[in-house]
Write an enzyme that holds these catalytic residues in place. Structure first.
Site, PDB file in Angstrom:
ATOM      1  N   LYS A  15       0.851  -1.196   0.000  1.00  0.00           N
ATOM      2  CA  LYS A  15       0.000   0.000   0.000  1.00  0.00           C
ATOM      3  C   LYS A  15       0.886   1.244   0.000  1.00  0.00           C
ATOM      4  O   LYS A  15       1.864   1.315   0.766  1.00  0.00           O
ATOM      5  CB  LYS A  15      -0.892  -0.001   1.242  1.00  0.00           C
ATOM      6  CG  LYS A  15      -1.917  -1.132   1.267  1.00  0.00           C
ATOM      7  CD  LYS A  15      -3.095  -0.878   0.339  1.00  0.00           C
ATOM      8  CE  LYS A  15      -4.190  -1.918   0.553  1.00  0.00           C
ATOM      9  NZ  LYS A  15      -5.336  -1.717  -0.343  1.00  0.00           N
TER      10      LYS A  15
ATOM     11  N   LYS B 104     -13.745  -7.542  -7.291  1.00  0.00           N
ATOM     12  CA  LYS B 104     -14.177  -8.004  -5.971  1.00  0.00           C
ATOM     13  C   LYS B 104     -15.671  -8.295  -6.090  1.00  0.00           C
ATOM     14  O   LYS B 104     -16.453  -7.370  -6.342  1.00  0.00           O
ATOM     15  CB  LYS B 104     -13.940  -6.929  -4.913  1.00  0.00           C
ATOM     16  CG  LYS B 104     -12.466  -6.685  -4.617  1.00  0.00           C
ATOM     17  CD  LYS B 104     -12.271  -5.544  -3.653  1.00  0.00           C
ATOM     18  CE  LYS B 104     -10.791  -5.368  -3.338  1.00  0.00           C
ATOM     19  NZ  LYS B 104     -10.498  -4.042  -2.741  1.00  0.00           N
TER      20      LYS B 104
HETATM   21 MG    MG Z   1      -7.376  -2.007  -4.005  1.00  0.00          MG
END
Ligand code: MG
Length: 370
Positions: free
Chosen positions: A164, A264
């Site tokens: 991240k 997702k």
């Molecule tokens: Mg992502």
């Protein structure tokens, strides 16, 4: 199928280590599980994975639970249901609420597969029996801590790591990580929309780290910046938060805003939409992969079945249970030689352990009984 009963089980889970991203920190979560029994007694499980405390595509855990119980369930039980028809933009005119729809719809897919005496993977036309999986490493206070976690994941056997990033936590972090893992290791990065158009030069400079892709560098609606970055940089650009609906996917592809897509099932409103997007991406020759949302074993099992479909060409973010939880709700998913096995049992192949459902801190409510 006709629905006989719907129950919800809320199971508190403690994360083994908080996951920090550019938009907040995930400390703990309650798994919200949905159990649907049809009129022939088949039982299926789904999971509502909307996050608490972190804003992700605008659907909080609390709002999603309310939509599920007050809007969607009262409507769903009025109908004879076929999963093939349960697109997120259907649902008898109820708009949005993708996480809530996915929770109910994925339980129905579990029932649907069990009714045919098949695994969900088989029903979906999965081609893999085990999948090489990746893991996400969140942000830490120091670069050394990021590198230490990355190396721990590499040693655990993960085939790729996604780091991240956010402004001020990027170039030096990736330089240190690339140095530590070596030139060959599959490395990706995800900004959760933290950058703006002024950062395109900086993001182009990440080419030197040979990343597999940069995921969602810009805000969800900023397709222009994504397209410009893809055009100017040598690194692939992956969309996540920008793609919640089929029309958004088609628009992003037509505008050249990405060459990789993270699907997702919860974000896109269910397995039916994930399949439809998979088919579009195969048709266009675009790489795709299945992302995770800190699912317990229930959500993880259906994501693994989906990730085994042929168009999901890149390593999914579907880690072993131990990455997130001290103990899982189902039998744990364990990494073996960098691989997770796609469940082969009926339906999603797992169910909550009876001892977990019997715990005193687990709340089980019947929301519908015919
Ligand atoms: Mg992502």
């Amino acid at each position: 199928m006709r629905i006989e009963r719907i129950r919800v089980a809320r199971v508190p889970l403690v994360l083994v280590s908080p996951l920090r991203t550019s938009d907040g920190a995930h400390q703990s979560r309650s798994a919200v599980l949905v159990e649907i029994t049809d009129s022939d007694g088949y039982i299926g499980w789904g999971e509502n994975v909307a996050s608490s405390g972190v804003a992700y595509v605008g659907e909080s855990a609390e709002a999603s639970y309310a939509a599920m119980t007050q809007l969607l369930i009262p409507e769903l039980v009025k109908h004879e249901v076929a999963v093939a028809d349960l697109f997120a933009d259907g649902w008898w005119g109820i708009a949005g609420q993708h996480f809530a729809k996915h929770a109910l719809e994925s339980a129905l897919w579990d029932v649907h597969a069990r009714r045919q005496e098949k695994s969900l993977a088989e029903v979906l036309g999965a081609v893999e029996t085990e999948i090489e999986v990746g893991v996400v490493v969140g942000m830490h206070d120091s670069i050394d801590d990021v590198v230490a976690e990355v190396m721990m994941r590499v040693e655990e056997g993960y085939a790729r790591v996604k780091v991240k990033i956010a402004p001020g936590h990027d170039v030096e972090v990736l330089a240190a990580v690339r140095d530590a893992v070596g030139v060959e290791y599959a490395l990706q990065t995800d900004a959760n929309g933290a950058y703006g158009a002024d950062d395109i030069d900086l993001l182009c400079s990440l080419d030197k780290f040979a990343l597999q892709f940069i995921e969602q560098p810009f805000a969800a609606d900023d397709l222009d910046s994504h397209a410009e970055l893809l055009h100017r940089s040598a690194t692939s650009v992956c969309l996540d938060e920008s793609v919640n609906t089929m029309s958004q996917l088609l628009n992003a592809l037509d505008r050249g805003a990405c060459d990789v897509v993270n699907i997702k099932p919860s974000r896109v409103g269910g397995i039916r939409d994930a399949i439809a997007m998979h088919d579009v991406l195969v048709g266009r020759g675009i790489d795709a992969w299945v992302g995770g949302m800190l699912e317990s074993g229930i959500g993880r099992a259906s994501c693994l079945a989906i990730a085994a479909m042929p168009g999901f060409t890149l390593t999914p973010d579907l880690s072993a249970s131990a990455r997130y939880f001290a103990s899982d709700i189902t039998r744990p998913f364990v990494l073996e030689d960098s691989l997770l096995r796609v469940p082969t049992g009926l339906g999603i192949g797992v169910e909550p352990l009876p001892e977990v459902l019997a715990r005193q801190d687990v709340v089980i409510e019947t929301l519908f009984q015919r």
